[in-house]
Design a protein around this motif. Structure first.
Motif, PDB file in Angstrom:
ATOM      1  N   UNK A 177       0.484  -1.549  -0.392  1.00  0.00           N
ATOM      2  CA  UNK A 177      -0.073  -0.082   0.084  1.00  0.00           C
ATOM      3  C   UNK A 177       0.842   1.026  -0.299  1.00  0.00           C
ATOM      4  N   UNK A 178       0.675   2.509  -1.041  1.00  0.00           N
ATOM      5  CA  UNK A 178       0.811   3.880  -0.790  1.00  0.00           C
ATOM      6  C   UNK A 178       0.053   3.813   0.569  1.00  0.00           C
ATOM      7  N   UNK A 179       0.887   5.379   0.504  1.00  0.00           N
ATOM      8  CA  UNK A 179       0.016   6.797   1.431  1.00  0.00           C
ATOM      9  C   UNK A 179      -1.382   6.314   0.638  1.00  0.00           C
ATOM     10  N   UNK A 180      -1.732   6.748  -0.266  1.00  0.00           N
ATOM     11  CA  UNK A 180      -3.814   6.736  -0.273  1.00  0.00           C
ATOM     12  C   UNK A 180      -3.856   5.418   0.074  1.00  0.00           C
ATOM     13  N   UNK A 181      -3.832   4.141  -0.246  1.00  0.00           N
ATOM     14  CA  UNK A 181      -4.165   2.988  -0.387  1.00  0.00           C
ATOM     15  C   UNK A 181      -4.413   3.406   0.996  1.00  0.00           C
ATOM     16  N   UNK A 182      -3.245   3.825   2.069  1.00  0.00           N
ATOM     17  CA  UNK A 182      -3.118   3.146   3.838  1.00  0.00           C
ATOM     18  C   UNK A 182      -4.110   4.111   4.197  1.00  0.00           C
ATOM     19  N   UNK A 183      -4.152   5.476   3.482  1.00  0.00           N
ATOM     20  CA  UNK A 183      -5.264   6.383   3.813  1.00  0.00           C
ATOM     21  C   UNK A 183      -6.614   5.992   3.931  1.00  0.00           C
ATOM     22  N   UNK A 184      -7.155   5.789   2.405  1.00  0.00           N
ATOM     23  CA  UNK A 184      -7.977   4.844   2.109  1.00  0.00           C
ATOM     24  C   UNK A 184      -9.146   3.852   2.722  1.00  0.00           C
ATOM     25  N   UNK A 185      -8.067   3.301   3.234  1.00  0.00           N
ATOM     26  CA  UNK A 185      -8.457   1.590   4.115  1.00  0.00           C
ATOM     27  C   UNK A 185      -8.480   2.057   5.442  1.00  0.00           C
ATOM     28  N   UNK A 186      -8.033   3.907   6.122  1.00  0.00           N
ATOM     29  CA  UNK A 186      -8.571   4.612   7.295  1.00  0.00           C
ATOM     30  C   UNK A 186     -10.160   4.649   6.707  1.00  0.00           C
ATOM     31  N   UNK A 187     -10.429   5.072   5.852  1.00  0.00           N
ATOM     32  CA  UNK A 187     -11.059   5.728   5.243  1.00  0.00           C
ATOM     33  C   UNK A 187     -12.636   4.748   5.961  1.00  0.00           C
ATOM     34  N   UNK A 188     -12.026   3.536   4.689  1.00  0.00           N
ATOM     35  CA  UNK A 188     -12.722   2.602   5.035  1.00  0.00           C
ATOM     36  C   UNK A 188     -13.324   2.220   6.280  1.00  0.00           C
ATOM     37  N   UNK A 201      -5.299  -2.725  -5.391  1.00  0.00           N
ATOM     38  CA  UNK A 201      -5.776  -2.292  -4.830  1.00  0.00           C
ATOM     39  C   UNK A 201      -6.722  -1.055  -4.993  1.00  0.00           C
ATOM     40  N   UNK A 202      -6.905  -0.479  -5.615  1.00  0.00           N
ATOM     41  CA  UNK A 202      -8.596   0.262  -6.450  1.00  0.00           C
ATOM     42  C   UNK A 202      -9.421  -0.552  -6.377  1.00  0.00           C
ATOM     43  N   UNK A 203      -9.320  -1.828  -7.504  1.00  0.00           N
ATOM     44  CA  UNK A 203     -10.812  -2.348  -7.321  1.00  0.00           C
ATOM     45  C   UNK A 203     -10.991  -2.961  -6.077  1.00  0.00           C
ATOM     46  N   UNK A 204      -9.942  -3.530  -5.054  1.00  0.00           N
ATOM     47  CA  UNK A 204      -9.854  -4.352  -3.736  1.00  0.00           C
ATOM     48  C   UNK A 204     -11.546  -3.058  -3.552  1.00  0.00           C
ATOM     49  N   UNK A 205     -11.046  -1.910  -3.016  1.00  0.00           N
ATOM     50  CA  UNK A 205     -11.476  -0.873  -2.343  1.00  0.00           C
ATOM     51  C   UNK A 205     -12.921  -0.628  -2.491  1.00  0.00           C
ATOM     52  N   UNK A 206     -12.571  -0.589  -4.631  1.00  0.00           N
ATOM     53  CA  UNK A 206     -14.222  -0.315  -5.062  1.00  0.00           C
ATOM     54  C   UNK A 206     -15.028  -1.037  -4.337  1.00  0.00           C
ATOM     55  N   UNK A 207     -14.890  -2.692  -5.034  1.00  0.00           N
ATOM     56  CA  UNK A 207     -15.402  -3.867  -4.281  1.00  0.00           C
ATOM     57  C   UNK A 207     -16.263  -3.731  -2.826  1.00  0.00           C
ATOM     58  N   UNK A 208     -15.207  -3.348  -2.233  1.00  0.00           N
ATOM     59  CA  UNK A 208     -15.695  -3.051  -0.626  1.00  0.00           C
ATOM     60  C   UNK A 208     -16.612  -2.195  -0.179  1.00  0.00           C
TER      61      UNK A 208
END
Length: 941
Positions: free
Chosen positions: A651-662, A719-726
């Motif tokens: 995960x890069x910064x944005x991945x980590x951030x969006x996961x905290x948002x999720x 990662x994008x797809x994972x977050x989208x699916x979630x």
RNA sequence: AGGCGCGUAGCUCAGUUGGUUAGAGCGCUACCUUGACACGGUAGAGGUCGAUGGUUCGAAUCCAUUCGCGCCUACCA
């Protein structure tokens, strides 16, 4: 060849009916079927639908109710509960009968003409014809109920439940028959319960009439609004302690027009202050007078027939209807000089809830259910918190009503309903109940199967069944358990009773909720503990849907919004989302086109995010020759395994951030839904998906995504797809159709997204925790740069160089790590970073607490920038001042919580730094503005 | 008559137990068709939280009074 080529604009009409049908066909919402795919690991979660009128059609109230129910059901199902939403219909006695009678009237017929047998046949016919409407509408709107368990209040099994309940209560003497004052609808020709009478304030007249005292020259003046009932007067009454009238008590007055001598009596019921202090007593036509009459043994004279026409007891007025009679009585009193005065008067009248006819209080032989003994445990259950009512304030309303409850008139002189299982003896008149609650079906119609063979008193065989049917609400009161098989102890009753939840509007709190509680406690096996006998654990009362002008929707107002129609226009998901996001507890919803449009736009946004992702997925498949599954290499989706949730890899910064948002959103949604705060949950989702996921995350990912020629960068894309699916799973309870449609195009292991797990709130890995702060800082920098561009009116298409500077080394490093993203999102040609503050020369500056941002571009209007800075300086000055004052206050320092004080201190430091920077920048620019001496600059604006 | 609820940005509404500079959607202004979306993007403007008084270091939030709406329950003729 593109696999997932979806249209550019979201077209709900093209996808919704298909899914609606499939969901029902596959029986996904039958708990047993769902369990085959994913074994529930949580308790049962059940709800019996507030059964709509079998011949009705769906209105917005239903849609709101069903949306809220469905959100909770889908959410709990995804969470792994064993979910049952049990659907069904109500036979709706009066409502349905009124409709069929109207149909008859069109043919110039009424029910008496065609007879009971034929009438009943026609109602069943009508039911067969229009009975499926609501069901089809519900299916179309995606209600996730278990249609294999659908019930109808008049089907044999539920008919039996009604007979069983009646007989038990009858044998316990909680149901009795008697002559009492009831509310009568002269149009429906039936008794009504108190609740079925609507009160309406109306302007009327208060007439004062002289009743001559027999044998004297005196008279008593009596006030009334209902002149025509005078014909049935059997006394006049005064207060026992009223000195003015004491001497007349025991004397007789001559009833005007009827020339009948009636007594003057004393009763405490009379209010000395009102009118003249003398009341006419009409026990046959007024509830209070009825009580007075019974106390004093007065005759109950009925002066009207069942259609509210004056009868033979009304003497010369016989044959007139009650309104004509009033006019004639008025005229006659006037001509005889007995009318003392007429005053305008505003009072409440009772109307039949169904047909709005003026209700006539009337003494009549009816069946009643004794309420006090039933109410007591029902009060206790709520008091003890066994049943929770949400929002709380309804609990008080419930208790108030329950504590002052009156007996319930349960017989209706209708032909559509459960016929009372009591037989009358033709010889002695005694009553004999059915032998048991068995039901048989004759000519497709259920009826009591065990009539008594002979009269219980005289043994006569001349028995006829009571002609009346039961109030519809009597069968509704049994609904949460009759639908699960009661009186038998079925597996369903075992598995799903008490139901978890009941959701309905406040308008049926007394009609239905209260009665379900009473009946549940009374009728379920008494050896079960109380908490197993209650019909539901929680009662959630939802708001009303109003039109855009906050008017109640009603057919007469003509402002009814047809749910199917707006669904056609905006899509079911958009309408559902609108209702959910507007459903703040305690406030009614006023539905407006604007809101609908914006949530259709939201659906479109989701659609297009998917479109973007699908395009890249297709591209990746094409370029690599691999399937999506291969590309995602088993690291999709982010579903929990072994109770632990999984995370994106690399995960890069944005991945980590969006996961905290999720995580935040999942938790917020969970808490909001647990507390029935649908609006809060929807807001979270809306903001998350649109602003966090689309505006920031997707844009952020793009540079990395496109960093390789030919196909998207695998890690970034996965990662994008994972977050989208979630995100789709988060959204599914609210927007079932669009999420199902899109989700089905991704690799998946469940038959439907409805059976996939709901995103689990959890904690992000410890080392990710700084991500949110860092992200916020970079976002702030990007916004600052964009802001300079906009203020300086730099053409949006033009890329310019930008600079960021910070004294903290870590901040500079952070910016450096995100350089590419910043350049892209702020439309820069390049980004210069420096470990210092920036001078004002050669550009436009923004000062933030932890960095400076600059675009080296000379403003074409220096005065604009100066003005903006002045405003900013002022604002910072105010904030600084307010913080200083507070912090200087010793009371504040002593009494306020430490974190509040510390927070303010920190802010003060930030304000201070910024204030210094802005001040010095401002003075530099002001100075330059002065030396440039461009006089027009300052004045032209 | 009693009870409940509402009054916050032009409109429709959020604002949990009092604690940053009161938020959102729509609408509005300016600019932009940049490799999903003009049902779009970016940046903005806009509110003395119905009124008055009180409690508090601090009130949209708590209390009292008051004004204007809406609803429910009630047997005052």
């Amino acid at each position: 060849m593109a696999q997932r080529d979806i249209p550019k604009a979201y077209e709900p009409g093209a996808i919704e009916p298909r899914w609606a049908q499939q969901w029902v066909e596959r029986k996904l919402y039958t708990p047993e079927v769902a369990a085959q795919q994913r074994a529930p690991d949580k308790p049962s979660f059940s709800l019996a639908i507030p059964p709509p009128n079998v011949t009705g059609s769906l209105h917005m109230g239903h849609m709101l109710e069903h949306t809220q129910i469905d959100i909770l059901m889908r959410w709990r199902r995804m969470q792994g509960h064993r979910v049952l939403w049990l659907p069904g219909m109500d036979h709706a006695g009066i409502a349905t009968q009124v409709v069929v009678e109207r149909e008859l009237a069109k043919q110039g017929l009424d029910r008496q003409q065609i007879g009971r047998e034929e009438f009943e046949r026609r109602v069943w016919e009508w039911k067969a014809h229009s009975g499926g409407t609501i069901k089809n509408q519900m299916i179309r709107l995606g209600a996730s109920c278990d249609w294999t368990r659908e019930r109808f209040t008049l089907e044999p099994a539920l008919y039996r439940a009604v007979l069983e309940a009646f007989l038990r209560l009858y044998h316990e003497k909680l149901i009795y028959r008697g002559r009492y004052m009831i509310n009568w609808c002269p149009r429906c020709l039936t008794a009504l319960s108190d609740l079925e009478v609507e009160h309406q304030e109306r302007d009327a007249k208060l007439y004062t009439i002289r009743y001559p005292i027999v044998g004297t020259e005196h008279s008593l003046s009596v006030a009334t609004t209902r002149l025509e009932t005078l014909l049935g007067d059997t006394a006049v009454a005064v207060h026992p302690e009223d000195e003015r009238y004491r001497k007349f008590v025991g004397q007789k007055v001559l009833l005007p027009l009827m020339k009948r001598e009636i007594p003057v009596l004393a009763d405490e019921y009379v209010d000395r202050e009102f009118g003249t202090g003398v009341v006419k007593i009409t026990p046959g036509h007024d509830p209070n007078d009825f009580e007075v009459g019974r106390r004093h043994g007065l005759a109950e004279i009925e002066v009207m027939d069942d259609a509210a026409r004056m009868n033979q007891n009304a003497g010369p007025y016989q044959g007139l209807d009650r309104f004509q009679a009033r006019k004639r009585v008025l005229a006659d009193l006037e001509s005889q000089g007995l009318l003392e005065k007429v005053e305008p008067y505003r009072h409440a009248v009772g109307l039949c809830q169904r047909c709005k006819t003026l209700v006539e209080p009337r003494v009549s032989l009816q069946w009643f259910c004794k309420m006090k003994p039933l109410a007591e445990p029902a009060i206790q259950a709520v008091r003890d918190g066994l049943i929770k009512i949400v929002p709380e304030n309804w609990e008080k309303v419930y208790l108030d009503w329950m504590e002052r409850i009156h007996d319930w008139c349960i017989s209706r002189q209708l032909w559509w309903g459960h016929r009372i299982p009591i037989w009358h003896c033709g010889d002695c008149g005694a009553l004999t109940p059915a032998r048991d609650s068995q039901v048989e079906v004759v000519n497709d119609r259920p009826q009591a199967a065990s009539p008594p063979a002979e009269c219980s008193q005289c043994g006569s065989g001349k028995l006829t069944q009571d002609a009346d049917v039961l109030d519809t609400w009597f069968s509704s009161a049994l609904w949460p358990f009759s639908t699960l098989g009661w009186p038998d102890q079925t597996p369903d009753l075992e598995a799903f009773y008490p139901t978890t939840l009941m959701i309905n509007g406040f308008d049926i709190l007394f009609f239905w909720d209260a009665r379900m509680i009473m009946m549940g406690l009374k009728l379920l096996p008494q050896d079960w503990p109380v908490e197993k006998r209650i019909p539901f654990h929680t009662l959630y009362i939802h708001a009303l849907v109003r039109d855009a002008d906050r008017q109640k929707m009603s057919k007469t107002r003509g402002n009814v919004v047809n749910p199917l129609e707006i669904t056609e226009r905006y899509g079911t998901d958009a309408v559902r989302f609108t209702l959910a996001i507007m459903a703040a507890p305690g406030t009614d919803i006023s539905l407006s086109e604007d809101r609908l449009k914006s949530y259709r736009a939201f659906a479109n946004k989701i659609w297009n995010a998917a479109r973007f992702i699908f395009m890249n997925l297709d591209k990746a498949e094409e370029a690599s020759g691999e399937s999506a599954e291969q590309i995602l290499s088993g690291k999709f989706p982010l579903e929990p395994s072994n109770g632990e949730r999984s995370w994106p890899t690399e995960p890069d910064l944005a991945d980590r951030w969006i996961c905290t948002r999720v995580m935040e959103v999942a938790r917020a949604v969970e808490e909001a839904l647990a507390g029935f705060r649908f609006h809060e949950a929807s807001h979270q989702l809306y903001h998350f998906f649109w602003h966090d996921f689309c505006d920031w995350y997707i844009e952020w990912v793009k540079p990395r995504l496109f960093s390789e020629a030919g196909q998207p960068n695998r890690v970034a894309f996965r990662n994008l797809l994972c977050v989208f699916e979630e995100s789709l799973r988060l959204l599914h309870p609210f927007m079932p159709f669009i999420t199902e449609e899109l989700w089905q195009q991704l690799p998946h292991k469940y038959e439907s997204i409805a059976l996939a797990p709901f995103p689990q709130a959890g904690k992000v890995p410890d080392q990710w925790e700084k991500a949110a702060q860092e992200m916020a800082l970079v976002q702030e920098a990007i916004v600052a740069l964009r802001n300079i561009r906009a203020e300086m009116k730099i053409d949006a298409r033009r890329r310019v160089p930008g600079e960021l500077a910070a004294t903290e080394e870590s901040v500079v490093e952070l910016f450096r790590s995100q350089q590419e993203v910043i350049v892209r999102l702020a439309s820069l040609t390049e980004l210069k970073l420096s470990p210092d503050s920036l001078p004002a020369e050669g550009g436009v500056l923004r000062h933030a607490a932890r960095f400076d941002a600059r675009v080296p571009f000379s403003p074409d209007d220096l005065a604009v920038e100066v003005k903006r800075l002045q405003r900013e300086k002022e604002k910072l000055g105010r904030q600084l001042e307010s913080a200083r004052t507070k912090l200087a206050n010793q009371q504040f320092r002593r009494k306020a919580p430490q974190e509040v004080v510390r927070g303010l201190e920190q802010r003060q430091t930030e304000y201070d730094t910024q204030y210094q920077k802005v001040s010095s920048l401002l003075s530099t620019l002001e100075h330059r503005l002065g030396t440039d001496s461009a006089p027009s600059a300052g004045e032209s604006r």
